[in-house]
Write an enzyme that holds these catalytic residues in place. Structure first.
Site, PDB file in Angstrom:
ATOM      1  N   SER A  43       0.863  -1.175   0.000  1.00  0.00           N
ATOM      2  CA  SER A  43       0.000   0.000   0.000  1.00  0.00           C
ATOM      3  C   SER A  43       0.902   1.228   0.000  1.00  0.00           C
ATOM      4  O   SER A  43       1.123   1.887   1.006  1.00  0.00           O
ATOM      5  CB  SER A  43      -0.931  -0.020   1.217  1.00  0.00           C
ATOM      6  OG  SER A  43      -0.215   0.138   2.407  1.00  0.00           O
ATOM      7  N   HIS A 163      -3.275  -6.280   2.057  1.00  0.00           N
ATOM      8  CA  HIS A 163      -2.375  -7.278   2.648  1.00  0.00           C
ATOM      9  C   HIS A 163      -3.029  -8.632   2.887  1.00  0.00           C
ATOM     10  O   HIS A 163      -2.348  -9.599   3.182  1.00  0.00           O
ATOM     11  CB  HIS A 163      -1.828  -6.781   3.995  1.00  0.00           C
ATOM     12  CG  HIS A 163      -0.958  -5.588   3.874  1.00  0.00           C
ATOM     13  ND1 HIS A 163      -0.572  -4.840   4.953  1.00  0.00           N
ATOM     14  CD2 HIS A 163      -0.389  -5.003   2.793  1.00  0.00           C
ATOM     15  CE1 HIS A 163       0.201  -3.840   4.547  1.00  0.00           C
ATOM     16  NE2 HIS A 163       0.314  -3.920   3.249  1.00  0.00           N
ATOM     17  N   GLU A 172      -5.094  -3.256   8.826  1.00  0.00           N
ATOM     18  CA  GLU A 172      -4.425  -3.913   9.959  1.00  0.00           C
ATOM     19  C   GLU A 172      -5.208  -3.720  11.247  1.00  0.00           C
ATOM     20  O   GLU A 172      -5.545  -2.583  11.596  1.00  0.00           O
ATOM     21  CB  GLU A 172      -3.024  -3.305  10.155  1.00  0.00           C
ATOM     22  CG  GLU A 172      -2.146  -3.432   8.932  1.00  0.00           C
ATOM     23  CD  GLU A 172      -0.900  -2.546   9.006  1.00  0.00           C
ATOM     24  OE1 GLU A 172      -0.525  -2.140  10.126  1.00  0.00           O
ATOM     25  OE2 GLU A 172      -0.325  -2.270   7.952  1.00  0.00           O
ATOM     26  N   GLU A 213       1.628  -9.581   6.429  1.00  0.00           N
ATOM     27  CA  GLU A 213       2.384  -9.236   7.637  1.00  0.00           C
ATOM     28  C   GLU A 213       2.239 -10.289   8.722  1.00  0.00           C
ATOM     29  O   GLU A 213       2.504 -10.037   9.895  1.00  0.00           O
ATOM     30  CB  GLU A 213       1.960  -7.843   8.130  1.00  0.00           C
ATOM     31  CG  GLU A 213       2.292  -6.780   7.101  1.00  0.00           C
ATOM     32  CD  GLU A 213       2.071  -5.358   7.568  1.00  0.00           C
ATOM     33  OE1 GLU A 213       1.511  -5.168   8.665  1.00  0.00           O
ATOM     34  OE2 GLU A 213       2.467  -4.444   6.837  1.00  0.00           O
ATOM     35  N   ASP A 250      -4.847   0.180  11.441  1.00  0.00           N
ATOM     36  CA  ASP A 250      -4.383   0.921  10.266  1.00  0.00           C
ATOM     37  C   ASP A 250      -5.476   0.801   9.223  1.00  0.00           C
ATOM     38  O   ASP A 250      -5.688  -0.270   8.642  1.00  0.00           O
ATOM     39  CB  ASP A 250      -3.048   0.366   9.735  1.00  0.00           C
ATOM     40  CG  ASP A 250      -2.513   1.183   8.558  1.00  0.00           C
ATOM     41  OD1 ASP A 250      -3.218   2.119   8.111  1.00  0.00           O
ATOM     42  OD2 ASP A 250      -1.404   0.883   8.077  1.00  0.00           O
ATOM     43  N   GLU A 293      -4.270   4.631  12.524  1.00  0.00           N
ATOM     44  CA  GLU A 293      -3.367   5.038  11.445  1.00  0.00           C
ATOM     45  C   GLU A 293      -4.118   5.236  10.125  1.00  0.00           C
ATOM     46  O   GLU A 293      -5.028   4.472   9.806  1.00  0.00           O
ATOM     47  CB  GLU A 293      -2.295   3.944  11.286  1.00  0.00           C
ATOM     48  CG  GLU A 293      -1.270   4.236  10.206  1.00  0.00           C
ATOM     49  CD  GLU A 293      -0.235   3.121  10.103  1.00  0.00           C
ATOM     50  OE1 GLU A 293      -0.010   2.405  11.102  1.00  0.00           O
ATOM     51  OE2 GLU A 293       0.333   2.946   9.019  1.00  0.00           O
ATOM     52  N   ASP A 320       0.651   7.941   8.078  1.00  0.00           N
ATOM     53  CA  ASP A 320       1.589   7.116   7.308  1.00  0.00           C
ATOM     54  C   ASP A 320       1.623   7.658   5.877  1.00  0.00           C
ATOM     55  O   ASP A 320       2.476   8.476   5.547  1.00  0.00           O
ATOM     56  CB  ASP A 320       1.143   5.647   7.367  1.00  0.00           C
ATOM     57  CG  ASP A 320       1.944   4.751   6.437  1.00  0.00           C
ATOM     58  OD1 ASP A 320       3.000   5.177   5.948  1.00  0.00           O
ATOM     59  OD2 ASP A 320       1.510   3.600   6.188  1.00  0.00           O
ATOM     60  N   LYS A 345       9.042   5.195   7.985  1.00  0.00           N
ATOM     61  CA  LYS A 345       9.577   4.054   7.235  1.00  0.00           C
ATOM     62  C   LYS A 345      10.785   4.522   6.423  1.00  0.00           C
ATOM     63  O   LYS A 345      10.643   5.396   5.556  1.00  0.00           O
ATOM     64  CB  LYS A 345       8.509   3.538   6.271  1.00  0.00           C
ATOM     65  CG  LYS A 345       7.230   3.009   6.919  1.00  0.00           C
ATOM     66  CD  LYS A 345       6.139   2.891   5.866  1.00  0.00           C
ATOM     67  CE  LYS A 345       4.946   2.087   6.344  1.00  0.00           C
ATOM     68  NZ  LYS A 345       3.815   2.182   5.393  1.00  0.00           N
ATOM     69  N   HIS A 373       8.187  -1.207   9.767  1.00  0.00           N
ATOM     70  CA  HIS A 373       8.577  -2.099   8.669  1.00  0.00           C
ATOM     71  C   HIS A 373       7.742  -1.777   7.426  1.00  0.00           C
ATOM     72  O   HIS A 373       6.946  -0.838   7.422  1.00  0.00           O
ATOM     73  CB  HIS A 373       8.303  -3.536   9.098  1.00  0.00           C
ATOM     74  CG  HIS A 373       6.828  -3.837   9.200  1.00  0.00           C
ATOM     75  ND1 HIS A 373       6.308  -5.098   9.202  1.00  0.00           N
ATOM     76  CD2 HIS A 373       5.741  -3.002   9.287  1.00  0.00           C
ATOM     77  CE1 HIS A 373       4.995  -5.038   9.279  1.00  0.00           C
ATOM     78  NE2 HIS A 373       4.623  -3.789   9.337  1.00  0.00           N
ATOM     79  N   LYS A 396       6.411  -1.013  14.822  1.00  0.00           N
ATOM     80  CA  LYS A 396       5.391  -1.796  14.107  1.00  0.00           C
ATOM     81  C   LYS A 396       6.101  -2.739  13.155  1.00  0.00           C
ATOM     82  O   LYS A 396       6.652  -2.312  12.138  1.00  0.00           O
ATOM     83  CB  LYS A 396       4.473  -0.817  13.369  1.00  0.00           C
ATOM     84  CG  LYS A 396       3.486  -1.473  12.435  1.00  0.00           C
ATOM     85  CD  LYS A 396       2.451  -0.480  11.920  1.00  0.00           C
ATOM     86  CE  LYS A 396       2.365  -0.516  10.422  1.00  0.00           C
ATOM     87  NZ  LYS A 396       1.113   0.025   9.872  1.00  0.00           N
TER      88      LYS A 396
END
Ligand code: PGA
Ligand code: ZN
Length: 422
Positions: A43, A163, A172, A213, A250, A293, A320, A345, A373, A396
């Site tokens: 993403s 994901h 997430e 993940e 997230d 997030e 993010d 990140k 990550h 994270k």
């Protein structure tokens, strides 16, 4: 024992999605060396530095990174050879100038970052210092930051969005141990909850696979159902919701933003941006989120401002995709009071020096920080040391399962044992 760079060697390796990525070794004249591998997102935010892919359909369906590898071996390497590897700032600035674009599109952020991180790894080896100490010393030049605590892990137990193979819109669903728990206790709580959740999903016959993940990717009717299952797992555990353990999310909202608003399966109709903010406030009321997030699209500044004004004191509203570890975007977010925390990140920006500058800027503005990550990782553990070095509030790294995730969690166990022996 000269710390000048003697050789820089890059190669193509695989990440945890089985896609090629760049791994680079930097060797000093002294013989000390460091290796770093670059992760990749699924993403990917619009404002991230450019990840250079070959786009050659004959290899790895276009995902090869031989151009980036070649840029390290034939452009960056010869330029940096002979330069002092302890001078991270000069190394990074040289690469930024060599690239010459605002988003590292020419040489590739994957090429540049691999060299930047491997140089720091070699420098810490040369100094026979743990990497977190070396990185902390670099960070101290921007913002004096004594190492006082381990970051708290936020653990992604259910994967949706881009994901998960399941059908959830949100990306997430996290459990977050209370920050007063020591690191290894928080990690243990996350693992136990992950295993209880597995039992619940099996019992419910909620057919699931595992997402990128390492979290479960179940087929559920709504996004709130995913929270319901995690709450069930917490009830079956020895831990108390709201005391020992909290929830995080997230949303990765840019990925289900429509022309007119947001469409999620919890609601029969598309929600206008205003109504989606109301929905998020209600969601937060219901689940008392600790971390929230990318609740809104990466260009929905008004929504971000509104949400942060309303709930940004109770919950960390984390940018993010909105900020994408970019100093100019962060300035804008600070000026507009658009978030209360920022996800960081390294490959969104492409050099260690710029990354540390962004972290320092966020901290000076009073924002909480999360070192993160990407959804495709390698077994490289650099970011574990980085999380400690900058004293991030949270790290994270995904679910507490699967090699590329536990490599980082395990590295933090080592660091905790070194710094804060029980
Ligand atoms: P990505 O996801 O690595 O696929 O971008 C991680 C995130 O959105 O936080
Ligand atoms: Zn995200």
């Amino acid at each position: 024992m000269s710390t000048n760079i003697y050789a820089i060697i890059a190669r193509e390796i695989l990440d945890s999605r089985g896609n090629p990525t760049v791994e680079t070794m930097v060797v000093f004249e002294s013989g000390y060396r460091g290796i770093a591998a670059v992760p990749a997102g699924a993403s990917i935010g619009t404002y991230e530095a450019v990840e250079l892919r070959d786009k050659d359909d004959k290899r790895y369906r276009g995902m090869g990174v031989l151009k980036a590898v070649n840029n390290v071996n034939t452009v960056i390497g010869p330029k940096l050879r002979g330069m002092d590897g302890l001078n991270q700032g000069v190394i990074d600035t040289t690469m930024i100038q060599l690239d010459g674009t605002p988003n590292k599109a020419k040489l590739g952020a994957n090429a540049i970052l691999s060299v930047s991180l491997a140089t720091a790894a070699a420098a810490s080896a040369q100094q026979r210092a743990p990497l977190y100490n070396y990185l902390n010393a670099l960070f101290n030049t921007l913002l004096p930051t004594p190492i006082k605590r381990m970051p708290t892990p936020t653990l992604n137990l259910i994967n949706g969005g881009k994901h998960g193979a399941g059908n959830l819109d949100f990306q997430e669903f996290h459990v977050v141990p209370a920050t007063n728990k020591s690191y290894h206790v928080g990690l243990q709580m996350g693992v136990e909850l992950d295993h209880i959740l597995n039992d619940i999903l099996v019992y419910r016959n909620a057919v699931h696979s595992v997402g990128d993940e390492g979290g479960f990717a179940p087929n559920l009717f709504t996004n709130s159902e995913a929270f319901g299952l995690i709450m069930d797992a917490i009830k079956q555990s020895p831990y108390t919701f709201g005391v020992d353990i909290f929830l995080g999310l997230d949303v990765a909202a840019s990925h289900f933003k429509t022309q007119g608003g947001y469409r999620i399966k919890d609601k029969p109709q598309e929600l206008s941006p205003k109504d989606f903010v109301k929905y998020l406030i209600e969601l937060n009321r219901q689940y008392r989120l600790l971390l929230l997030e990318d609740p809104l699209d990466e260009d929905d500044w008004e929504g971000w401002r509104e949400l942060t004004a309303q709930i940004g004191k109770d919950v960390l509203v984390i940018a993010d995709d909105l900020v994408a570890t970019n100093a100019a975007r962060l300035d804008q977010a600070i000026a507009q009071k658009a978030c209360s925390a920022v996800l960081l990140k390294p490959n969104q920006i492409g050099t260690l020096s710029e990354y540390l500058q962004v972290v320092a800027k966020a901290k000076k503005a009073g924002l909480a920080t999360i070192v993160s990550h990407r959804s495709a990782e390698t077994n490289d553990t650099f970011i574990a040391d980085l999380g400690v070095a900058v004293q991030a509030d949270y790290v994270k790294f995904g679910a507490p399962v699967r090699g590329e995730r536990v490599a980082k969690y395990n590295r933090l166990l080592q660091i905790e044992a070194e710094l804060f022996p029980q």
